[in-house]
Write a protein that holds these residues in place. Structure first.
Motif, PDB file in Angstrom:
ATOM      1  N   ASN A  59       0.799  -1.235   0.000  1.00 53.85           N
ATOM      2  CA  ASN A  59       0.000   0.000   0.000  1.00 53.85           C
ATOM      3  C   ASN A  59       0.826   1.277   0.000  1.00 53.85           C
ATOM      4  O   ASN A  59       0.373   2.316  -0.475  1.00 53.85           O
ATOM      5  CB  ASN A  59      -0.978   0.005   1.179  1.00 53.85           C
ATOM      6  N   THR A  60       2.058   1.182   0.475  1.00 57.59           N
ATOM      7  CA  THR A  60       2.938   2.365   0.443  1.00 57.59           C
ATOM      8  C   THR A  60       3.198   2.825  -0.994  1.00 57.59           C
ATOM      9  O   THR A  60       3.619   3.951  -1.215  1.00 57.59           O
ATOM     10  CB  THR A  60       4.310   2.044   1.091  1.00 57.59           C
ATOM     11  N   LEU A  61       2.959   1.943  -1.958  1.00 61.43           N
ATOM     12  CA  LEU A  61       3.229   2.280  -3.358  1.00 61.43           C
ATOM     13  C   LEU A  61       1.963   2.595  -4.144  1.00 61.43           C
ATOM     14  O   LEU A  61       1.975   2.645  -5.371  1.00 61.43           O
ATOM     15  CB  LEU A  61       3.999   1.126  -4.021  1.00 61.43           C
ATOM     16  N   HIS A  62       0.862   2.798  -3.430  1.00 56.83           N
ATOM     17  CA  HIS A  62      -0.433   3.043  -4.051  1.00 56.83           C
ATOM     18  C   HIS A  62      -0.358   4.161  -5.100  1.00 56.83           C
ATOM     19  O   HIS A  62      -0.777   3.996  -6.253  1.00 56.83           O
ATOM     20  CB  HIS A  62      -1.431   3.405  -2.936  1.00 56.83           C
ATOM     21  N   ASP A  63       0.231   5.282  -4.716  1.00 55.70           N
ATOM     22  CA  ASP A  63       0.308   6.423  -5.635  1.00 55.70           C
ATOM     23  C   ASP A  63       1.195   6.107  -6.836  1.00 55.70           C
ATOM     24  O   ASP A  63       0.892   6.493  -7.967  1.00 55.70           O
ATOM     25  CB  ASP A  63       0.852   7.663  -4.916  1.00 55.70           C
ATOM     26  N   ALA A  64       2.273   5.385  -6.574  1.00 52.23           N
ATOM     27  CA  ALA A  64       3.199   5.044  -7.666  1.00 52.23           C
ATOM     28  C   ALA A  64       2.487   4.215  -8.734  1.00 52.23           C
ATOM     29  O   ALA A  64       2.695   4.423  -9.939  1.00 52.23           O
ATOM     30  CB  ALA A  64       4.405   4.286  -7.112  1.00 52.23           C
ATOM     31  N   ASN A  66      -0.820   4.215  -9.360  1.00 53.11           N
ATOM     32  CA  ASN A  66      -1.748   5.102 -10.061  1.00 53.11           C
ATOM     33  C   ASN A  66      -1.011   5.979 -11.074  1.00 53.11           C
ATOM     34  O   ASN A  66      -1.512   6.227 -12.180  1.00 53.11           O
ATOM     35  CB  ASN A  66      -2.531   5.962  -9.061  1.00 53.11           C
ATOM     36  N   ASP A  67       0.198   6.409 -10.709  1.00 54.99           N
ATOM     37  CA  ASP A  67       0.998   7.228 -11.637  1.00 54.99           C
ATOM     38  C   ASP A  67       1.355   6.440 -12.891  1.00 54.99           C
ATOM     39  O   ASP A  67       1.327   6.963 -14.006  1.00 54.99           O
ATOM     40  CB  ASP A  67       2.295   7.692 -10.954  1.00 54.99           C
TER      41      ASP A  67
END
Lengths: 231, 231
Positions: A59-64, A66-67
């Motif tokens: 989950n720490t990479l959620h934004d990555a 989406n990017d």
């Protein structure tokens, strides 16, 4: 409205990659300007027999993640779900996010960016017929069993041995039943077809006709780069 | 006069290399300006525990092998012998050329030019103690048995599996007895340790601590080139 059952891909992208020398997440190593995971994702995004994609991630990479989708312009519907401690926990999380409309699930390693469209299709068709199917290649090496790690205890017949890869593709009812059995028994399985043994489910081998390596060790980067070049 | 028993290396260099795309003999592919077989030979030429080298070759290449020795300036005594149809025939030819003074034989693939001095020594010491020893590495892949090539028939436990390589090192009396049994029974074995099973001879696994790949497929050339660079 189309009532045909759909097919969902689960891309397992939550691994720790302990065999890589660096502490970098291997899925974010860039090959030809794109993270490894973007190469893998693109194949499923563009595959006509895949209707939805579940990515199991940290989950720490959620934004990555989406990017990646935004930059690559991926249009197919996808969900991001948090992975678990073991591979089987991650797959289970993914299974619980599969849309109700799907009857078939294609489970794939995020670190295998060379999977072919044909191989994906072949495992889907085999799973629809037999319940479970796995991409595999004949083993070129001579393999021995050793129960104590010191002496050979069994000489295996080379022409009966297959290295299994992913996709591992299943009717959803079957893989859910098999993994439930794994959790009930307190077992740990390193691949999803092994779970099928617990419910006496046959697993069809589907031969990969082209290299389908997994990025595991540092020296795999160069090989995978050269293969992606040829595509 | 020194009456210590000596050690002979048999380098198997008569293979057909059917998995290479070209019809070129893979052992004569040049890496860093030298044929692959010259890299392999040099390691045994320079190894202090090897007293004599037998190269099992195709006789049509007799002059080419003598040229390699002359150009490289190999000083250790060697013999060239004609290989047979199967690997076991080639090894047998080699065994019959080993000097009487030798009690230990190190059998090695000509196409493995990365073997380390330590690995050679470790197999020699293990063979002197246990009779038979083989270089091996834990298998990173998930391997299944399939007796019909269609469905998985057995899920193997990954942490019990070893990919065996060469050197395969033996007391000479033992490997001769094991291979005699192979010929008597009309069997065909793909590696020399499998012959040991016929006479209930234990085989010690000796773990390779560095990559020891065999040049088998075209894509191996690049990998082996990069590894030879680092040495």
């Amino acid at each position: 409205m189309n009532n045909q059952p759909t097919t969902t891909a689960i891309i397992v992208a939550a691994g720790r990659g302990t065999r890589m020398a660096s502490h970098e997440n291997k899925l974010f190593i860039k090959i030809h300007g794109r993270p490894v995971i973007a190469h893998t994702w693109a194949i499923f995004n563009n595959h006509p027999e895949i209707d939805h994609i579940v990515l199991v991630i940290n989950n720490t990479l959620h934004d990555a993640f989406n990017d990646i989708a935004a930059i690559a312009g991926f249009k197919k519907s996808f969900s991001l779900v948090q992975g678990g401690n073991e591979r089987q926990d991650s797959v289970w999380s993914g299974l619980n996010t599969v849309p109700e409309s799907s009857d078939t699930v294609v489970i794939h390693d995020g670190a295998r960016p060379l999977v072919s469209n044909t191989l994906i299709s072949d495992t889907i068709h085999a799973a629809k017929t037999f319940g479970a199917a796995v991409a595999a290649q004949p083993v070129p090496d001579t393999i021995k069993e050793s129960t104590d790690g010191n002496f050979i205890s069994r000489h295996l017949e080379r022409n009966t041995l297959w290295a299994v890869q992913t996709p591992q593709t299943f009717k959803i009812t079957i893989i859910k039943q098999a993994l439930s059995k794994v959790f009930e028994s307190g077992l740990s399985v390193t691949d999803d077809t092994a779970a099928c043994a617990l419910i006496d489910q046959q697993v069809k081998l589907v031969e990969s006709q082209s290299p389908n390596p997994k990025l595991t060790r540092p020296q795999d980067v160069e090989y995978i780069t050269s293969l992606l070049n040829e595509r």
